[in-house]
Design a protein around this motif. Sequence first.
Motif, PDB file in Angstrom:
ATOM      1  N   ASP A   6       4.633  70.156   1.070  1.00 52.98           N
ATOM      2  CA  ASP A   6       4.070  71.381   1.336  1.00 52.98           C
ATOM      3  C   ASP A   6       4.758  72.838   1.928  1.00 52.98           C
ATOM      4  O   ASP A   6       4.288  73.569   2.199  1.00 52.98           O
ATOM      5  N   ILE A   7       6.150  72.108   2.118  1.00 54.29           N
ATOM      6  CA  ILE A   7       7.432  73.125   2.601  1.00 54.29           C
ATOM      7  C   ILE A   7       7.616  74.012   1.144  1.00 54.29           C
ATOM      8  O   ILE A   7       7.463  73.795  -0.081  1.00 54.29           O
ATOM      9  N   PRO A   8       7.313  75.007   1.759  1.00 56.26           N
ATOM     10  CA  PRO A   8       7.766  76.793   1.143  1.00 56.26           C
ATOM     11  C   PRO A   8       9.009  76.654   0.294  1.00 56.26           C
ATOM     12  O   PRO A   8      10.416  75.402   0.454  1.00 56.26           O
ATOM     13  N   ASP A   9       8.914  76.987  -0.404  1.00 51.42           N
ATOM     14  CA  ASP A   9      10.537  77.983  -1.632  1.00 51.42           C
ATOM     15  C   ASP A   9      11.501  78.064  -0.561  1.00 51.42           C
ATOM     16  O   ASP A   9      11.347  78.763   0.431  1.00 51.42           O
ATOM     17  N   LEU A  10      12.657  78.043   0.299  1.00 48.77           N
ATOM     18  CA  LEU A  10      13.893  77.576   0.782  1.00 48.77           C
ATOM     19  C   LEU A  10      14.809  77.759   0.375  1.00 48.77           C
ATOM     20  O   LEU A  10      15.980  78.281   0.842  1.00 48.77           O
ATOM     21  N   THR A  11      14.490  78.973  -0.968  1.00 46.21           N
ATOM     22  CA  THR A  11      16.168  79.244  -1.413  1.00 46.21           C
ATOM     23  C   THR A  11      15.899  81.368  -1.123  1.00 46.21           C
ATOM     24  O   THR A  11      15.619  81.091  -0.194  1.00 46.21           O
ATOM     25  N   GLY A  12      18.126  80.819  -0.657  1.00 48.12           N
ATOM     26  CA  GLY A  12      17.662  81.891  -0.081  1.00 48.12           C
ATOM     27  C   GLY A  12      18.735  81.259   1.348  1.00 48.12           C
ATOM     28  O   GLY A  12      18.682  82.074   2.262  1.00 48.12           O
ATOM     29  N   THR A  13      17.827  80.254   1.699  1.00 49.35           N
ATOM     30  CA  THR A  13      17.867  79.496   3.602  1.00 49.35           C
ATOM     31  C   THR A  13      19.266  78.834   3.388  1.00 49.35           C
ATOM     32  O   THR A  13      19.725  78.160   2.497  1.00 49.35           O
ATOM     33  N   THR A  14      19.894  78.441   4.995  1.00 55.74           N
ATOM     34  CA  THR A  14      21.052  78.113   4.682  1.00 55.74           C
ATOM     35  C   THR A  14      20.194  76.788   5.894  1.00 55.74           C
ATOM     36  O   THR A  14      19.841  77.675   7.309  1.00 55.74           O
ATOM     37  N   ALA A  15      20.485  75.597   5.894  1.00 60.77           N
ATOM     38  CA  ALA A  15      20.766  75.032   7.382  1.00 60.77           C
ATOM     39  C   ALA A  15      21.221  74.134   7.356  1.00 60.77           C
ATOM     40  O   ALA A  15      22.003  73.407   6.617  1.00 60.77           O
ATOM     41  N   VAL A  16      21.698  73.608   8.815  1.00 57.75           N
ATOM     42  CA  VAL A  16      22.239  72.245   9.966  1.00 57.75           C
ATOM     43  C   VAL A  16      21.286  71.024   9.953  1.00 57.75           C
ATOM     44  O   VAL A  16      20.767  71.808  10.560  1.00 57.75           O
ATOM     45  N   VAL A  17      22.158  70.430   9.771  1.00 56.01           N
ATOM     46  CA  VAL A  17      21.196  68.783   9.907  1.00 56.01           C
ATOM     47  C   VAL A  17      22.010  68.332  10.458  1.00 56.01           C
ATOM     48  O   VAL A  17      22.718  67.712  10.041  1.00 56.01           O
ATOM     49  N   GLY A  34      15.290  69.722  -1.259  1.00 54.90           N
ATOM     50  CA  GLY A  34      14.586  69.681  -2.785  1.00 54.90           C
ATOM     51  C   GLY A  34      13.879  71.259  -2.599  1.00 54.90           C
ATOM     52  O   GLY A  34      13.608  70.812  -4.040  1.00 54.90           O
ATOM     53  N   HIS A  35      13.586  71.659  -1.448  1.00 54.87           N
ATOM     54  CA  HIS A  35      13.130  72.723  -1.504  1.00 54.87           C
ATOM     55  C   HIS A  35      13.790  74.380  -1.620  1.00 54.87           C
ATOM     56  O   HIS A  35      13.323  75.295  -1.088  1.00 54.87           O
ATOM     57  N   GLY A  36      15.111  73.948  -1.803  1.00 52.81           N
ATOM     58  CA  GLY A  36      16.099  74.897  -2.693  1.00 52.81           C
ATOM     59  C   GLY A  36      16.688  75.410  -1.275  1.00 52.81           C
ATOM     60  O   GLY A  36      17.803  76.272  -1.420  1.00 52.81           O
ATOM     61  N   ALA A  37      16.777  74.896  -0.082  1.00 54.47           N
ATOM     62  CA  ALA A  37      17.903  75.508   0.963  1.00 54.47           C
ATOM     63  C   ALA A  37      19.272  75.003   0.447  1.00 54.47           C
ATOM     64  O   ALA A  37      19.674  73.624   0.082  1.00 54.47           O
ATOM     65  N   ARG A  38      20.225  75.598   0.692  1.00 54.78           N
ATOM     66  CA  ARG A  38      21.313  75.417   1.350  1.00 54.78           C
ATOM     67  C   ARG A  38      21.505  74.442   2.659  1.00 54.78           C
ATOM     68  O   ARG A  38      21.000  74.383   3.746  1.00 54.78           O
ATOM     69  N   VAL A  39      21.938  73.194   2.700  1.00 56.59           N
ATOM     70  CA  VAL A  39      22.098  72.203   3.868  1.00 56.59           C
ATOM     71  C   VAL A  39      23.670  71.278   3.845  1.00 56.59           C
ATOM     72  O   VAL A  39      24.435  71.318   2.651  1.00 56.59           O
ATOM     73  N   ILE A  40      23.471  71.990   5.041  1.00 54.79           N
ATOM     74  CA  ILE A  40      24.927  71.497   5.445  1.00 54.79           C
ATOM     75  C   ILE A  40      24.674  70.221   6.280  1.00 54.79           C
ATOM     76  O   ILE A  40      24.040  69.933   7.659  1.00 54.79           O
ATOM     77  N   VAL A  41      25.125  68.998   6.087  1.00 58.88           N
ATOM     78  CA  VAL A  41      24.513  67.296   6.274  1.00 58.88           C
ATOM     79  C   VAL A  41      26.359  67.911   7.834  1.00 58.88           C
ATOM     80  O   VAL A  41      27.254  67.209   7.144  1.00 58.88           O
ATOM     81  N   ALA A  42      25.722  67.368   8.311  1.00 57.13           N
ATOM     82  CA  ALA A  42      27.052  67.477   9.870  1.00 57.13           C
ATOM     83  C   ALA A  42      27.160  66.123  10.578  1.00 57.13           C
ATOM     84  O   ALA A  42      25.758  65.648  10.954  1.00 57.13           O
ATOM     85  N   THR A  43      28.078  65.127  10.412  1.00 58.92           N
ATOM     86  CA  THR A  43      27.757  64.114  10.864  1.00 58.92           C
ATOM     87  C   THR A  43      29.435  64.246  11.069  1.00 58.92           C
ATOM     88  O   THR A  43      30.452  64.175  10.783  1.00 58.92           O
ATOM     89  N   ARG A  44      29.849  63.140  12.170  1.00 53.08           N
ATOM     90  CA  ARG A  44      30.837  62.298  13.009  1.00 53.08           C
ATOM     91  C   ARG A  44      31.461  60.958  11.769  1.00 53.08           C
ATOM     92  O   ARG A  44      32.648  61.784  12.003  1.00 53.08           O
ATOM     93  N   ASP A  45      30.698  60.443  11.163  1.00 55.21           N
ATOM     94  CA  ASP A  45      31.421  60.340  10.085  1.00 55.21           C
ATOM     95  C   ASP A  45      31.633  60.545   8.451  1.00 55.21           C
ATOM     96  O   ASP A  45      30.471  60.494   8.276  1.00 55.21           O
ATOM     97  N   ARG A  46      32.557  60.660   8.269  1.00 51.99           N
ATOM     98  CA  ARG A  46      33.036  61.249   6.883  1.00 51.99           C
ATOM     99  C   ARG A  46      32.488  60.048   5.716  1.00 51.99           C
ATOM    100  O   ARG A  46      31.265  60.600   4.770  1.00 51.99           O
TER     101      ARG A  46
END
Length: 290
Positions: A6-17, A34-46
């Motif tokens: 049910d997640i809407p289209d997120l094309t054009g958005t940016t998310a940090v998790v 999977g729904h179009g967001a640009r996602v930044i995976v933020a972790t301590r361990d590369r």
Amino acid sequence: MWTPDDIPDLTGTTAVVTGAGGGIGLPTALHLAGHGARVIVATRDRARGEAATSAIRLRVADARIEWRRLDLADLSSVRAFASAFDGPLDILVNNAGVGMIPRRTTADGFEMQFGTNHLGHFALTGLLLPHLLARPSARVVTVSSDAHGLGRIDFGDLGLERRYGRFSAYGRSKLANLLFTLELQRRAEGRLLSVATHPGATATGIMKLGVLTRPVNALMRLALQPPLKGAIPSLYAATSTEVTGGQFIGPGPKTLTPSPKALEEDVARRLWETSEELTGVRFKTITRHS
């Protein structure tokens, strides 16, 4: 029942998790991508972060996803992450955390659970705030827990040097997450949505119990819900049009009622001001409404 479909289209958005290298952070990042967001995976361990981005690319061929280093237990790392951030930000998921660990301190000398789970995310949110306010419908989702009801904010012993319990310290950090969420909503009303979540009993590997860590986590995987189910409250809070600021979203997803401790505005205000002093991060573009 609401599902990630049910997640809407997120094309054009940016998310940090934050903490998206595993646990509920990984499926959160996966479904946003999977729904179009640009996602930044933020972790301590590369290694964990890059493994997560690779796993997501296997599931989402055209995923716009990248790893960036972020150690929430080190404010210099938080500042470096924020200073390198480019462009507006639509969704910030304050997901990473440590739990039920023996007492130790962060790089800046804070009790580790409070310093990582609350102060690190407080500083990150404040430093990224201009990017969030550049978007008309930005959201800050902070993962708390029903364990917040076990917590107590003792401003005379924030380092828990007089009395430390690994479970009560975890509850305190989750109470701080919820107090922060609600205070951010009060201060930024109309400019962004601040929402807290409780994932439910999930096999995430968050507990670090020395030699018992591996067998305990193996048992948890058998007894508790998988990370995807634990991620549903975060995904709902981050994307649903039904969400309003200041909600506490739990499994279902459904709206939960916070403990009365989380609704004490005087405590929230003092925690906010104390957190600004401890981190050196001030939310200059929003002010508290009386």
